[in-house]
Design a protein around this motif. Structure first.
Motif, short mmCIF file in Angstrom:
data_model
loop_
_atom_site.label_atom_id
_atom_site.label_comp_id
_atom_site.label_asym_id
_atom_site.label_seq_id
_atom_site.Cartn_x
_atom_site.Cartn_y
_atom_site.Cartn_z
N UNK A 1 0.83 -1.21 0.00
CA UNK A 1 0.00 0.00 0.00
C UNK A 1 0.86 1.25 0.00
N UNK A 2 1.90 1.23 0.84
CA UNK A 2 2.82 2.40 0.88
C UNK A 2 3.49 2.61 -0.47
N UNK A 3 3.93 1.50 -1.09
CA UNK A 3 4.58 1.60 -2.41
C UNK A 3 3.60 2.17 -3.45
N UNK A 4 2.35 1.70 -3.38
CA UNK A 4 1.34 2.19 -4.33
C UNK A 4 1.11 3.69 -4.17
N UNK A 5 1.01 4.12 -2.90
CA UNK A 5 0.81 5.56 -2.64
C UNK A 5 2.01 6.37 -3.11
N UNK A 6 3.20 5.87 -2.90
CA UNK A 6 4.42 6.57 -3.34
C UNK A 6 4.46 6.72 -4.85
N UNK A 7 4.05 5.62 -5.53
CA UNK A 7 4.03 5.69 -7.00
C UNK A 7 3.03 6.73 -7.50
N UNK A 8 1.86 6.81 -6.86
CA UNK A 8 0.86 7.80 -7.26
C UNK A 8 1.38 9.22 -7.08
N UNK A 9 2.01 9.47 -5.95
CA UNK A 9 2.54 10.81 -5.67
C UNK A 9 3.65 11.17 -6.67
N UNK A 10 4.54 10.20 -6.93
CA UNK A 10 5.65 10.44 -7.87
C UNK A 10 5.12 10.74 -9.27
N UNK A 11 4.12 9.93 -9.69
CA UNK A 11 3.54 10.14 -11.01
C UNK A 11 2.89 11.52 -11.13
N UNK A 12 2.21 11.94 -10.07
CA UNK A 12 1.57 13.25 -10.07
C UNK A 12 2.60 14.36 -10.21
N UNK A 13 3.70 14.24 -9.47
CA UNK A 13 4.75 15.25 -9.53
C UNK A 13 5.41 15.29 -10.90
N UNK A 14 5.65 14.09 -11.45
CA UNK A 14 6.29 14.03 -12.78
C UNK A 14 5.40 14.63 -13.87
N UNK A 15 4.10 14.35 -13.79
CA UNK A 15 3.18 14.91 -14.79
C UNK A 15 3.17 16.43 -14.74
N UNK A 16 3.16 16.99 -13.56
CA UNK A 16 3.19 18.46 -13.42
C UNK A 16 4.48 19.04 -13.96
N UNK A 17 5.60 18.34 -13.66
CA UNK A 17 6.90 18.82 -14.15
C UNK A 17 7.00 18.74 -15.65
N UNK A 18 6.49 17.64 -16.25
CA UNK A 18 6.53 17.49 -17.70
C UNK A 18 5.67 18.54 -18.39
N UNK A 19 4.50 18.81 -17.80
CA UNK A 19 3.61 19.82 -18.38
C UNK A 19 4.27 21.18 -18.35
N UNK A 20 4.93 21.51 -17.25
CA UNK A 20 5.61 22.79 -17.13
C UNK A 20 6.76 22.88 -18.11
N UNK A 21 7.51 21.80 -18.28
CA UNK A 21 8.65 21.80 -19.20
C UNK A 21 8.19 21.95 -20.65
#
Length: 406
Positions: free
Chosen positions: A49-69
């Protein structure tokens, strides 16, 4: 956001349920070659569960960074094009306001970085042309390939402007290539027909222009003055080519084969008379002029006769005198008698006719006065001849002033 909330709920639910499951820990053994991993079911579940939550947070951050870039890259990538479009718009505004120098600068600066390259170069060429910069105009026209002029995209107007500029700068070969490429539009656009006629006259394709004049006469786009101008140039050239490249008989045959309606056109008739007079073909010339004079030709025709290099005019003089017998103060017939007498070197008759003409209220022109001066010179009256010439010069100066002011 909903996914994150759901993950947190699952996490806290697992934490809440874990004490309950402590009594039944369960057992997991994972063997990979020489390696083994041992864990309880509760611990493994919490880790997943912790790993799943970490992956969701990481994916969210990466998507925002990619959109900004991507947004930043897009701004950098197309900044030059946006600047070029601004220059293009400013150039059009300057062109409309008549600031041709600024318009030329901005349009050329933007031309290669916008989708409207040929339009920008065309407007820049015209702006340079209005400034009297032929080298710049030719250079910009060279940047436009005929294949770039897409009629579906920019309309036929871009083609018309290019042809006009090419004609203005005597790039006749390039103009011909462009007209031939879009020749199918001539039957649908009178503006292209006008350019075709102008270029064909320059190329001395007089017989072709004569054939195309039927299209021009059917159009409501052209004025009668424009039609007359084409007629005069085309028929004069055609008649001249007939007699110089062939012979008098060929000229006569060509004239006789013209439709009667065409031969009655005043412009065509005068063009034929001009060629006959220039080549001293007197009998056919008299056969044409005499019936027209006897019937009482209009003022324009009579005044045009003054400019013909006539040599045998006895019959014409007699016909004019008959008109004057019924109306002795008619300006048209007095003018005709004065000039015909001068052509026949009947100086005294010419002087009397000119004097009578000058006493009328109707104005005279420079040709009347210069011919009168020549007559007076032949009669050995130099002072009167000089006086007539001064009046002719005065009238000429006034006419030039009016043309300039107009």
């Amino acid at each position: 956001m909903k996914r994150l909330i759901l993950a947190l709920i699952l996490f806290f639910a697992a934490v809440a349920l874990s004490p309950v499951l402590i009594g039944e820990k369960g057992y997991i053994l994972v063997a990979m070659g020489d390696y083994t991993i041992e864990s309880t079911v509760v611990t493994a579940l919490i880790a997943i569960i912790i790993l799943f939550i970490s992956l969701l947070i990481t994916l969210k951050l990466l998507r925002g960074g990619l959109s900004l870039s991507f947004s930043a890259w897009h701004k950098i990538r197309f900044s030059g094009q946006r600047r070029a479009l601004r220059n293009f718009q400013k150039g059009i505004a300057a062109y409309v306001l008549g600031d041709n120098k600024q318009a030329e600068h901005l349009l050329v600066k933007s031309a290669d970085s916008i989708p409207f390259t040929e339009t920008a170069y065309l407007m820049a060429a015209n702006a340079a042309n209005l400034q009297g910069l032929p080298d710049n105009t030719k250079h910009y026209l060279q940047q436009i390939n005929g294949d770039q002029l897409d009629v579906k995209e920019t309309g036929l107007e871009s083609v018309l402007i290019t042809i006009k500029l090419l004609l203005n700068h005597q790039e006749f070969s390039s103009a011909r290539t462009l007209i031939d490429k879009y020749h199918k539009f001539i039957g649908h656009d009178d503006r292209l027909l006008a350019l075709e006629l102008d270029l064909s006259l320059i190329e001395q394709r007089f017989f072709y222009v004569v054939e195309q004049l039927n299209k021009a006469q059917k159009s409501k786009h052209f004025t009668q003055q424009q039609i007359n101008s084409w007629q005069q140039a085309a028929f004069s050239g055609a008649f001249h080519q007939k007699i110089t490249k062939e012979n008098q008989q060929a000229l006569n045959n060509y004239w006789n084969n013209l439709p009667r309606k065409v031969k009655q056109e005043e412009t065509v008739l005068l063009a034929y008379c001009q060629v006959l007079a220039a080549n001293r073909i007197n009998k056919p010339l008299t056969d044409i002029l005499l019936p027209t004079v006897k019937k009482g030709a209009n003022d324009k025709f009579i005044y045009a006769i003054r400019q013909l290099p006539l040599t045998q005019v006895d019959a014409l003089i007699q016909a004019v005198q008959k008109h004057l017998h019924h109306d002795a103060k008619n300006a048209k017939w007095l003018t005709a008698l004065a000039h015909l007498s001068a052509m026949d070197q009947q100086w005294e008759m010419a002087e009397k006719a000119f004097n009578a003409r000058l006493h009328l209220e109707q104005p005279v022109d420079t040709l009347d006065l210069t011919t009168f001066a020549h007559v007076l010179e032949q009669l050995n009256r130099p002072e009167q001849a000089i006086s007539a010439l001064k009046k002719a010069i005065s009238i000429s100066d006034v006419d030039n002033t009016l043309k300039i002011s107009g």
